[in-house]
Motif scaffolding. Structure first.
Motif, PDB file in Angstrom:
ATOM      1  N   PHE A 174       0.796  -1.221   0.000  1.00 24.26           N
ATOM      2  CA  PHE A 174       0.000   0.000   0.000  1.00 24.26           C
ATOM      3  C   PHE A 174       0.831   1.276   0.000  1.00 24.26           C
ATOM      4  O   PHE A 174       0.446   2.268  -0.609  1.00 24.26           O
ATOM      5  N   GLU A 175       1.964   1.245   0.668  1.00 31.97           N
ATOM      6  CA  GLU A 175       2.784   2.452   0.800  1.00 31.97           C
ATOM      7  C   GLU A 175       4.118   2.273   0.086  1.00 31.97           C
ATOM      8  O   GLU A 175       4.793   1.254   0.255  1.00 31.97           O
ATOM      9  N   THR A 176       4.487   3.266  -0.719  1.00 31.53           N
ATOM     10  CA  THR A 176       5.789   3.241  -1.385  1.00 31.53           C
ATOM     11  C   THR A 176       6.893   3.269  -0.329  1.00 31.53           C
ATOM     12  O   THR A 176       6.882   4.113   0.568  1.00 31.53           O
ATOM     13  N   GLU A 177       7.824   2.339  -0.449  1.00 36.57           N
ATOM     14  CA  GLU A 177       8.895   2.283   0.550  1.00 36.57           C
ATOM     15  C   GLU A 177      10.108   1.528   0.022  1.00 36.57           C
ATOM     16  O   GLU A 177      10.012   0.772  -0.948  1.00 36.57           O
ATOM     17  N   LYS A 178      11.229   1.772   0.679  1.00 39.93           N
ATOM     18  CA  LYS A 178      12.434   1.025   0.376  1.00 39.93           C
ATOM     19  C   LYS A 178      12.499  -0.207   1.273  1.00 39.93           C
ATOM     20  O   LYS A 178      11.965  -0.205   2.375  1.00 39.93           O
ATOM     21  N   GLY A 186      11.912  -8.886   0.693  1.00 44.68           N
ATOM     22  CA  GLY A 186      11.655  -9.829  -0.402  1.00 44.68           C
ATOM     23  C   GLY A 186      11.073  -9.172  -1.638  1.00 44.68           C
ATOM     24  O   GLY A 186      11.442  -9.524  -2.768  1.00 44.68           O
ATOM     25  N   LEU A 187      10.168  -8.202  -1.461  1.00 43.03           N
ATOM     26  CA  LEU A 187       9.539  -7.549  -2.613  1.00 43.03           C
ATOM     27  C   LEU A 187      10.536  -6.654  -3.341  1.00 43.03           C
ATOM     28  O   LEU A 187      10.514  -6.559  -4.573  1.00 43.03           O
ATOM     29  N   SER A 188      11.412  -6.003  -2.599  1.00 46.97           N
ATOM     30  CA  SER A 188      12.438  -5.166  -3.230  1.00 46.97           C
ATOM     31  C   SER A 188      13.386  -6.012  -4.075  1.00 46.97           C
ATOM     32  O   SER A 188      13.795  -5.612  -5.173  1.00 46.97           O
ATOM     33  N   ILE A 189      13.715  -7.197  -3.569  1.00 45.28           N
ATOM     34  CA  ILE A 189      14.595  -8.098  -4.335  1.00 45.28           C
ATOM     35  C   ILE A 189      13.861  -8.617  -5.568  1.00 45.28           C
ATOM     36  O   ILE A 189      14.432  -8.676  -6.667  1.00 45.28           O
ATOM     37  N   ASN A 194      17.445  -2.856  -0.780  1.00 49.09           N
ATOM     38  CA  ASN A 194      17.042  -1.521  -0.329  1.00 49.09           C
ATOM     39  C   ASN A 194      16.333  -0.722  -1.420  1.00 49.09           C
ATOM     40  O   ASN A 194      16.126   0.484  -1.265  1.00 49.09           O
ATOM     41  N   ALA A 195      15.965  -1.374  -2.503  1.00 46.20           N
ATOM     42  CA  ALA A 195      15.319  -0.666  -3.607  1.00 46.20           C
ATOM     43  C   ALA A 195      13.918  -0.198  -3.217  1.00 46.20           C
ATOM     44  O   ALA A 195      13.223  -0.850  -2.437  1.00 46.20           O
ATOM     45  N   GLU A 196      13.522   0.922  -3.788  1.00 45.38           N
ATOM     46  CA  GLU A 196      12.180   1.455  -3.525  1.00 45.38           C
ATOM     47  C   GLU A 196      11.160   0.766  -4.427  1.00 45.38           C
ATOM     48  O   GLU A 196      11.376   0.634  -5.635  1.00 45.38           O
TER      49      GLU A 196
END
Length: 448
Positions: free
Chosen positions: A260-264, A288-291, A298-300
């Motif tokens: 729901f919220e944009t995040e790193k 896990g979702l960033s990977i 640490n990707a957004e």
């Protein structure tokens, strides 16, 4: 803009048709490759059992092709009747792969007919095997071309709309859209995987029913090995699909992951339930979702907070994503355990309970395919052409879609039951033992 009742019934009928068609389409893409590989191994090893696999699978394949032709024709008809505004654009921009798909099917059908009617007419079986190459290629390219059309719906390009008119139309650019590589690859390998597990399911079921024939043991080992290979390939390409979504359809990825919220450093959410935008009872995999989205912890990752409410896909696609992934992982583990267990001669893989797990693998693979397609199509909502044309702009205003829905539902029920009855009777009357005895008698007669 179409009335809401027409839109609803159009969506239900299209989903019903695609749900039914995808079963036979998947078999139609995957089985030719299985047949070709079995016959090639049979010729190479001089193994009559693999030759018989190819022969029996080809016989059943014809029935599924016939059903696939009917349902594929229904899809073409429904696109024109239910979604006329979409077809105005598609007819000018993406008609080329639709035409090429028809050509690929005829290419496949012609050589399939020649292949079936020339068994035992070649002294050199390698020449007969060559006839399967255009069959397998035609089946796969048929899937490629029709998937390109679907990819175009998810990532439309190759045209501009100026004052309601199409300009700068480039069919080739439309075909090679950003969604095409991952979607085509995923459709192909998942079709091969599903077909392998379906054939393994049949072999395991025959063994559970008391058959201890070498044919079924070899068929089971052969198809489970292929199932393992293609399930791993499906997982790898699925990872690339996640990265495509993160870049080109972030709202679909966010909805599927309840992000729901944009995040790193975004976590990957598996399972759970949603109550007032609060996720409960879920398994959260840190970063896990960033990977998955960007291959960096640490990707957004863009969340649903970046999109208007009327452009957010239905959040229940999360359950479809979870079920698809769970089934894929389970089938990979099951096939890995079977292959290693056979190699190490572990006794538990011969047990009834383990064979029942393999039997269930076939239907589960089909459910996984269905979940993947539902997530793809529902996850594009509210767009039929993402960012360009909404579903309610493309639908018909006809008031008779409910009648069409009932008629087509009846047709699919008849076709589904009919195909099962025909296939079961076909193989019940022609058992493996009987076919091997007949071929032995034929060879003895020829020898005399």
């Amino acid at each position: 803009m179409a009335n809401q009742e027409a839109v609803l019934f159009s969506r239900i009928l299209t989903e019903l048709t695609l749900t039914f068609h995808i079963i036979y389409a998947t078999i139609g893409v995957g089985i030719p490759l299985m047949i070709m590989m079995a016959q090639w191994i049979g010729i190479k090893k001089q193994d009559e059992y693999y030759i018989l696999m190819a022969r029996r699978w080809a016989r059943g394949f014809v029935i599924t092709v016939a059903i696939g032709v009917v349902t594929g024709t229904a899809i073409g008809l429904q696109l024109s009747l239910l979604w006329p505004k979409f077809m105005e654009v598609a007819g000018n921009v993406i008609a080329l792969p639709l035409f090429m798909e028809t050509f690929a099917f005829f290419f496949e059908a012609i050589f399939l007919g020649i292949y079936l009617y020339t068994w035992d007419r070649f002294k050199n079986q390698k020449k007969h095997l060559l006839l399967l190459i255009p069959v397998a290629l035609g089946a796969s390219f048929s899937a490629i071309f029709i998937t390109i059309v679907n990819a175009f719906m998810n990532s439309p390009q190759g045209f501009n709309i100026v004052k309601g008119e199409l300009v700068n139309v480039s069919p080739v650019l439309a075909m090679f859209n950003p969604a095409m590589p991952t979607k085509v690859a995923h459709v192909l390998v998942s079709a091969y995987m599903t077909s392998a597990f379906l054939l393994a399911s049949i072999a395991a079921f025959r063994m559970l029913k008391g058959s201890q024939h070498v044919y079924h043991k070899k068929a089971l080992y052969f198809t489970m090995k292929l199932g393992l290979i293609f399930s791993i390939a499906t997982a790898i390409i699925g990872d690339f699909s996640g990265k495509y979504l993160a870049e080109y359809q972030p709202e679909k990825l966010a909805a599927a992951e309840w992000h729901f919220e944009t995040e790193k450093g975004a976590p990957l959410i598996m399972y759970g339930v949603l109550e007032n935008k609060e996720v409960k009872y879920a398994i959260k995999i840190p970063v896990g979702l960033s990977i998955l989205a960007h291959s960096a912890p640490n990707a957004e990752v863009i969340g649903l907070d970046r999109f208007p409410k009327d452009e957010i896909p239905p959040l229940y696609i999360h359950y479809m994503f979870d079920l698809m992934v769970t089934i894929g992982v389970w089938l990979s583990v099951l096939s890995f355990v079977y292959v290693i267990g056979t190699w190490k001669k572990l006794r538990f893989i011969l047990s009834k309970w383990f064979k029942w797990l393999i039997v269930l693998g076939g239907p589960l693979a089909v459910i996984g395919i269905e979940m993947g397609w539902w997530m793809t199509e529902v996850g594009r909502y509210p767009w039929i052409l993402r960012g360009i044309m909404r579903i309610n702009q493309a639908a018909t205003n006809s008031g008779h879609i409910d009648t069409m829905l009932l008629l087509f539902a009846g047709l699919y029920l008849i076709l589904g039951i009919g195909s099962v009855v025909v296939l079961s009777r076909m193989f019940r009357k022609n058992t493996v033992e009987q076919e091997l005895a007949d071929r032995a008698a034929m060879k003895a007669g020829v020898g005399k």
